[in-house]
Design a protein around this motif. Sequence first.
Motif, PDB file in Angstrom:
ATOM      1  N   VAL A  51     -10.585   2.097  -2.576  1.00  0.00           N
ATOM      2  CA  VAL A  51     -10.035   0.815  -2.157  1.00  0.00           C
ATOM      3  C   VAL A  51     -11.199  -0.155  -1.969  1.00  0.00           C
ATOM      4  O   VAL A  51     -12.118   0.117  -1.194  1.00  0.00           O
ATOM      5  CB  VAL A  51      -9.215   0.971  -0.854  1.00  0.00           C
ATOM      6  CG1 VAL A  51      -8.624  -0.354  -0.433  1.00  0.00           C
ATOM      7  CG2 VAL A  51      -8.126   2.015  -1.034  1.00  0.00           C
ATOM      8  N   HIS A  75      -3.854   4.764   5.013  1.00  0.00           N
ATOM      9  CA  HIS A  75      -4.174   5.372   3.723  1.00  0.00           C
ATOM     10  C   HIS A  75      -5.670   5.519   3.455  1.00  0.00           C
ATOM     11  O   HIS A  75      -6.059   5.809   2.334  1.00  0.00           O
ATOM     12  CB  HIS A  75      -3.533   4.575   2.585  1.00  0.00           C
ATOM     13  CG  HIS A  75      -2.048   4.628   2.595  1.00  0.00           C
ATOM     14  ND1 HIS A  75      -1.345   5.807   2.491  1.00  0.00           N
ATOM     15  CD2 HIS A  75      -1.126   3.647   2.721  1.00  0.00           C
ATOM     16  CE1 HIS A  75      -0.050   5.548   2.543  1.00  0.00           C
ATOM     17  NE2 HIS A  75       0.110   4.250   2.681  1.00  0.00           N
ATOM     18  N   ILE A  76      -6.501   5.328   4.457  1.00  0.00           N
ATOM     19  CA  ILE A  76      -7.943   5.530   4.287  1.00  0.00           C
ATOM     20  C   ILE A  76      -8.314   6.810   5.031  1.00  0.00           C
ATOM     21  O   ILE A  76      -8.123   6.913   6.242  1.00  0.00           O
ATOM     22  CB  ILE A  76      -8.771   4.351   4.844  1.00  0.00           C
ATOM     23  CG1 ILE A  76      -8.350   3.019   4.232  1.00  0.00           C
ATOM     24  CG2 ILE A  76     -10.264   4.611   4.685  1.00  0.00           C
ATOM     25  CD1 ILE A  76      -8.843   2.748   2.843  1.00  0.00           C
ATOM     26  N   MET A  92       0.757   3.903  -3.101  1.00  0.00           N
ATOM     27  CA  MET A  92       0.340   5.293  -2.907  1.00  0.00           C
ATOM     28  C   MET A  92       1.423   6.258  -3.396  1.00  0.00           C
ATOM     29  O   MET A  92       1.112   7.306  -3.966  1.00  0.00           O
ATOM     30  CB  MET A  92      -0.015   5.551  -1.445  1.00  0.00           C
ATOM     31  CG  MET A  92      -1.281   4.814  -0.987  1.00  0.00           C
ATOM     32  SD  MET A  92      -2.751   5.196  -1.955  1.00  0.00           S
ATOM     33  CE  MET A  92      -3.080   6.858  -1.405  1.00  0.00           C
ATOM     34  N   PRO A  94       0.811  -1.225   0.000  1.00  0.00           N
ATOM     35  CA  PRO A  94       0.000   0.000   0.000  1.00  0.00           C
ATOM     36  C   PRO A  94       0.848   1.280   0.000  1.00  0.00           C
ATOM     37  O   PRO A  94       0.552   2.215  -0.743  1.00  0.00           O
ATOM     38  CB  PRO A  94      -0.833  -0.129   1.279  1.00  0.00           C
ATOM     39  CG  PRO A  94      -1.012  -1.604   1.435  1.00  0.00           C
ATOM     40  CD  PRO A  94       0.325  -2.179   1.009  1.00  0.00           C
ATOM     41  N   ASP A  95       1.933   1.320   0.793  1.00  0.00           N
ATOM     42  CA  ASP A  95       2.790   2.507   0.828  1.00  0.00           C
ATOM     43  C   ASP A  95       3.439   2.757  -0.532  1.00  0.00           C
ATOM     44  O   ASP A  95       3.464   3.888  -1.024  1.00  0.00           O
ATOM     45  CB  ASP A  95       3.887   2.373   1.895  1.00  0.00           C
ATOM     46  CG  ASP A  95       3.361   2.502   3.315  1.00  0.00           C
ATOM     47  OD1 ASP A  95       2.285   3.110   3.515  1.00  0.00           O
ATOM     48  OD2 ASP A  95       4.029   1.984   4.234  1.00  0.00           O
ATOM     49  N   SER A 136      -5.576  -3.748   4.702  1.00  0.00           N
ATOM     50  CA  SER A 136      -4.154  -3.401   4.545  1.00  0.00           C
ATOM     51  C   SER A 136      -3.970  -1.892   4.392  1.00  0.00           C
ATOM     52  O   SER A 136      -3.010  -1.329   4.923  1.00  0.00           O
ATOM     53  CB  SER A 136      -3.533  -4.160   3.363  1.00  0.00           C
ATOM     54  OG  SER A 136      -4.061  -3.727   2.133  1.00  0.00           O
ATOM     55  N   PHE A 137      -4.894  -1.225   3.689  1.00  0.00           N
ATOM     56  CA  PHE A 137      -4.788   0.230   3.536  1.00  0.00           C
ATOM     57  C   PHE A 137      -5.140   0.946   4.840  1.00  0.00           C
ATOM     58  O   PHE A 137      -4.553   1.983   5.138  1.00  0.00           O
ATOM     59  CB  PHE A 137      -5.662   0.711   2.371  1.00  0.00           C
ATOM     60  CG  PHE A 137      -4.966   0.633   1.040  1.00  0.00           C
ATOM     61  CD1 PHE A 137      -4.558   1.788   0.395  1.00  0.00           C
ATOM     62  CD2 PHE A 137      -4.700  -0.586   0.446  1.00  0.00           C
ATOM     63  CE1 PHE A 137      -3.899   1.730  -0.824  1.00  0.00           C
ATOM     64  CE2 PHE A 137      -4.046  -0.664  -0.776  1.00  0.00           C
ATOM     65  CZ  PHE A 137      -3.636   0.492  -1.411  1.00  0.00           C
TER      66      PHE A 137
END
Length: 171
Positions: A108, A122-123, A95, A91-92, A116-117
């Motif tokens: 997502v 990242h959400i 992004m 995810p990193d 995972s996000f």
Amino acid sequence: MMAMTLDGFVARKDHALDWLMKLDTEGEDHGFTEFQGSIDVIVMGTGSYKTILGFDEWVYQKPVVVLSKSLTDSDVPGHLKEKVEISQLSPDELMAEFKKRGYDRVYVDGGAIIRSFLRAGHIADMKVTIVPVLIGEGIRMFGELDKDIDLELLDVTPFKSGLVDMRYKVS
């Protein structure tokens, strides 16, 4: 933007969504078209991708990235080659790649991918539609997390069908 059974599942164990199709939602606008217009790219996992490939038509207008350790570009049908890419990035890493491409808003999709996000931070916000059905087992939207994730309720919209849309901001 995800639908979930009242008991917390996004799909059956075999990724089937038959429970989602049982309700009559004709005349209800759950904002899918508007939502797609507000995003830049869609990320999903192998299970979600294979399920959507089984639909009569491809429902996404935006580019789709499938995070998968088992699929390759050869698993993308010819008519979707310009719309779907396969990636093994974290995810990193993904992004960071999206930032280079100028993608700001990412949709997502899929239980494991959402988790995972979320874990990676990242959400920023989410819309969860609760479907009034209990299926007992399947693929959970939410599961084990390293820490609590606090949410702020932004709004709730009930529908005649029994569906309830809830929008949250991740604190």
